[in-house]
Design an enzyme around this catalytic site. Structure first.
Site: not given
Length: 998
Positions: A161, A296, A334
């Site tokens: 990620c 994040h 996400h």
């Protein structure tokens, strides 16, 4: 200056196609989570799947990038999405992507694996070279470098990620180390299979409703989403020196790893804290200076707690106000490999607009995060940023433990702009790959400009010159304000003749000829308005005046600017025309427009000789002044233009001994000279036989003088550096030395302009004729001379009222004819600033669904309905089989077919059938999966059809299957014939003996 500027942006995120849509979504607190798009579903997906999905991710303009349909169908859609984003981001940076071809520009792409490869590479029977390249993760970067011809570093990064923020870190370091001068940093993610969602679910990380809720008391896991983003980066000093718009400045970045922590997939508070601190050390700024953080923030209970604890250790020091905290995942989900770039773009836009969007789910803050005591706060409403430099941070953490952080700052304020004068003229340029694409983009630019407040068009035009050029179909519009420009673009979008200006197939190399008028074309005040508006023209007219004044005794420039009628006197007419012509020549040279050929009419030969390099400016000024002084001493006379040919007026000339033939300007255009009484009598006779006549302004000496060599002084002789047509001789001058004798001999013979023009056109094949004088007289003569089709006639200074707009119109015409102007010379420095323009609008005509590509057999019968429609059905695989093009749009949105003969493929005139051409076309259609109507004899194998070495081998195999007698063709024979389908067919015909049948 150890900083990097963010100068260009583009993105495609759920419910946000483009930067403006993305910012609008963020500012309204939009929620982009929804059901799976139609056509996306596959094995394992069901109707309950929710997440952040990009609509129409299967749409791709493969023709724009010269990618064959079969190859496009085999490409990971992540590659397709990034190609278009990269193009638009480079345009947004204020530079044409084509202008970067061959440069050291680097490409760094963060991508978290390839679900496309998972879908397709496991079926070994379906493997093809195209599918192999199309499924490679590394090709996400390499495709961009290849198709844009970028020669810098090109690599894909997979750190889960954190991939795309790590890609930014690598790009920044490459720039600062001098490895590249421009870098594209990107991230991409498309949800094509449910596999990773199943992993999240088994790990207890999946949000049941598919929605991330960062830092909320309701946070219950991850919602997967699509996305792609590209940022264009340059060293800050380079961006400022080139006048590029700077969205934000990257002051420092850092990357680290968790090492052996509480499991390979578990986050580490201490490593997160360390990477943030390291980024601040590199940036040289304290954490207390940071105003907001793009975290994040996945919305998992454990992840949010660990991240806030790490941030609190860095940012909990003494602060006047808490540091604002947010995560774009609350809006769009996400985006995994693209998560870092999504956060970076959001932060850059917030710094650019000086407002931070509210934090989604801020209303129910998770109390376990202890944000207040850690110096952090969620934003319940947008936060306006104070004046001056503002700092922000962006974090991105990978599942395997690779962490990244970047410290950004607002852009330095540009120098205070001086008060601007009236709106200046500019040329708005636009180019596209097809006429339909040109229409589409004209409409898009018109709509975008219409939404802007009315203002100066020059900066907008300047930006278009830097970004919207380089493609084969061109349009150009001159404007002074944006409303006028929007109207022109809107009109052109609906007008086919205005729209499709130039094509790379029809456009031969630009060849420009300058025409210089002689005495009789002068006008009081000619170019005075241009002198006031154009600094370049002022400079060059002043230079010409300085060269003439020692010989004329007074200022020609002042005579022109005061609109003094004395300019019509023989003493002043020729010097004034010479000064204007020379100044216009040099002004165009500043703009990068240098003639390939010149032709002067009568006294216009002096200025033509300077342009051709035959005379220096000082020599020409002396000759011009000497000619004018000699003319002033001769008996007065006049000129009469006659709309009749030399033969038609021969008897009138014979009947009037004082009447002389002065010029033969065309088949039906002549000029005679004589005293006023003789001309008046001759005019009556000519009118009686139906021939139109017109007196030319000003007195003219009888006979026409030459410049006495003694008066002019020594002249340096030399051959012309470019093609020069002599109207005195009526032909082209080759290697002849044009010495003082040429200028000193009396001009007894008539000017042979028509013969000289004919010779010039035959020898140089000009695409443009440009007259450098006030009246356009020579252009009218050229129009009546029966020029070949396609020659553009341009007049940069028409009449006394000519302004910078007229000069800009001429430059626009030259651009449309294939000239590449030096645009910066058209604009004052204050206007050379980058404005945001609407991004390129790609075709939406073709879709390439995310399903397993089908095969074609080793040999497909010619002219099948499936091939003709562009849809090739799945069949048993054969050698080198490849994926088919699954879907094509209807006729209303289909890409314009390339020009092709009216007869069918493989047919020639008179109903003859060319078996070799037919076989080659069939093979090309099969290998590339092109619609049959897009392939004809003129189609170029590489430039139009996008064939590469692998496809060439497949093409050879297909031809041999159709024509067994072609089996002996070698690659050495084949390669030189690959210029076009037609040249390949000629080779096949010659080597196989395949003839043309009736």
């Amino acid at each position: 200056m150890n900083a990097v500027a963010v100068v260009g942006l583009d993105c495609v995120f759920p419910a946000a196609h483009g930067i403006e849509a993305y910012w609008e979504l963020l500012m309204r607190g939009g929620d982009a989570i929804g059901p799976l798009p139609a056509g996306r579903g596959g094995e394992g997906f069901d109707d309950t799947v929710r997440g952040g999905f990009v609509a129409d991710a299967d749409v791709f303009d493969n023709d724009f990038f010269t990618i064959a349909p079969r190859e496009a169908a085999a490409m990971d859609p992540q590659q397709r999405l990034l190609l278009q984003c990269a193009w638009r981001a480079l345009e947004d940076s204020g530079r044409s992507p084509r202008a970067l071809a061959g440069s050291d520009t680097g490409v760094f792409v963060g991508v978290m694996g390839s679900e496309w490869a998972q879908l397709h590479m496991g079926d070994l029977a379906r493997i093809t070279p195209q599918l192999g390249a199309g499924s490679s993760t590394g090709m996400t970067a390499n495709r961009i470098s290849y198709h844009l011809d970028l020669k810098g570093p090109s690599l894909a990064v997979d750190t889960a990620c954190s991939s795309s923020l790590v890609a930014v870190h690598l790009a920044v370091n490459a720039l600062l180390s001098g490895e590249c001068s421009t870098a594209l940093a990107a991230g991409v993610n498309l949800v094509l299979t449910p596999a990773l969602g199943m992993v999240y679910q088994q790990m207890g990380l999946k949000a049941p409703d598919g929605r991330c809720k960062p830092f909320s008391a309701d946070a219950d896991g991850i919602g997967r989403s699509d996305g792609a983003g590209v940022v264009v980066l340059r060293r800050l000093q380079d961006a400022l020196a080139d006048g590029q718009r700077v969205y934000a400045v990257i002051r420092g970045t850092a990357v680290n790893q968790d090492g052996r922590s509480n499991g390979v997939t578990a986050p580490s508070r201490w490593s997160q804290q360390a990477v943030v601190a390291a980024a601040h050390r590199r940036a040289g700024v304290g954490a207390d200076q940071v105003r907001f953080l793009e975290a994040h923030g996945t919305g998992t209970a454990l992840g949010d707690i660990i991240e806030c604890a790490a941030l609190g250790e860095v940012y909990a020091g003494p602060r006047d106000t808490p540091c604002a905290l947010g995560s774009v995942k609350g809006n769009i989900g996400h985006t995994e490999g693209a998560a870092g770039i999504a956060g970076l773009i959001k932060t850059a836009l917030a710094l650019h607009h000086r407002i931070v969007p509210a934090s989604p789910f801020a209303a129910r803050e998770n109390p376990r995060l202890r944000l207040a005591e850690r110096g952090l706060a969620l934003l319940k409403a947008p936060l306006r940023l104070p004046p001056g430099e503002v700092l922000a941070g962006v974090s991105s953490f990978g599942m395997g433990g690779t962490n990244a952080h970047a410290v950004l700052a607002s852009a330095p304020r540009p120098p205070h702009a001086a008060t601007r004068a009236a709106h200046a003229a500019g040329v708005f340029t636009l180019s596209a790959d097809t006429p339909e694409a040109l229409r589409r983009n004209l409409a898009a630019q018109a709509e975008a400009l219409a939404r802007r407040p009315r203002g100066d068009a020059a900066p907008v035009c300047w930006t278009s010159n830097q970004t919207k050029t380089g493609l084969p179909y061109r349009a150009a519009f001159t404007a002074r304000d944006t409303a006028q420009l929007a109207d022109a673009l809107r009109t052109a979008a609906d007008d086919e003749q205005t729209r499709a200006r130039v094509s790379d197939r029809a456009l031969r190399p630009a060849a420009v000829a300058f025409l210089y008028p002689g005495q009789g074309c002068q006008q009081p005040g000619m170019t005075a308005a241009l002198y006031r508006e154009s600094a370049a023209y002022r400079r060059h007219l002043d230079d010409a005046d300085d060269a003439l004044r020692p010989h004329t005794g007074a200022s020609v420039r002042d005579l022109i600017l005061t609109e003094d009628p004395a300019v019509n006197r023989a003493r002043w007419a020729t010097p004034a025309l010479f000064a204007v012509a020379h100044a216009l020549t040099q002004t165009l040279a500043d703009l990068g427009v240098v003639p390939d050929a010149v032709l002067g009419h009568g006294t216009g030969e002096y200025a033509a000789a300077v342009a051709a390099g035959v005379l220096s400016l000082p020599d020409a000024a002396r000759l011009t002044a000497a000619h004018a002084a000699a003319a002033e001493q001769l008996p007065g006379g006049a000129l009469l233009a006659v709309r009749g040919g030399e033969e038609e007026i021969a008897d009138v000339l014979a009947a009037h001994p004082g009447l002389l033939l002065a010029a033969v300007d065309g088949p039906h255009d002549t000029v005679v000279s004589g005293t006023a009484d003789v001309l008046e009598h001759a005019a009556k006779q000519l009118a009686a036989r139906g021939l139109h006549t017109r007196r030319l302004p000003g007195p003219h000496p009888c006979p026409a003088p030459a410049a006495p060599a003694a008066a002019a002084g020594p002249v340096t002789a030399g051959p012309a550096r470019i093609a020069w047509a002599s109207a005195r001789l009526g032909r082209m001058l080759g290697e002849e030395i044009v010495d003082a004798a040429y200028w000193a001999q009396p001009a007894k013979a008539p000017v042979r302009f028509a013969d000289a023009l004919s010779a010039l056109v035959a020898e140089t094949a000009p695409t443009c004729l440009v007259e450098l004088g006030p009246t356009g007289h020579l252009l009218r003569l050229a129009q009546r001379a029966g020029l070949p089709a396609g020659i553009r006639l341009l007049h940069p200074a028409p009449g006394p009222a000519a302004t910078a707009t007229d000069l800009a119109e001429a430059v626009a015409g030259l651009y449309l004819s294939g000239v590449e102007p030096r645009w910066e010379a058209l604009y004052e420095p204050a206007h050379r600033r980058t404005e945001r323009l609407a991004p390129y609008v790609f075709s939406r005509a073709r879709r390439f669904p995310q399903t397993a590509p089908a095969h074609t057999p080793a040999h497909t019968p010619a002219h099948t309905p499936a091939q003709a429609s562009g849809q090739i059905p799945a069949q048993a695989p054969g050698p080198a089989a490849g994926p088919a093009v699954p879907d094509a749009a209807g006729p209303s949105d289909a890409p314009a077919a390339r020009p092709h003969p009216s007869h069918g493929p493989g047919e020639t005139a008179a109903g003859r059938h060319d078996a070799a051409l037919c076989a080659v076309i069939d093979a090309v259609v099969e290998v590339g999966a092109y619609p049959r109507e897009q392939v004809d004899a003129a189609a170029r194998i590489y430039e139009d059809l996008g064939f590469d070495s692998v496809m060439i081998m497949q093409l050879k195999d297909r031809i041999e299957q159709r024509l067994p007698q072609a089996a002996g063709i070698t690659m050495q024979q084949l390669l030189p014939a690959l210029r076009s389908v037609g040249t390949l067919a000629v080779l096949v015909r010659e080597l196989t003996g395949t003839g043309v049948t009736v």
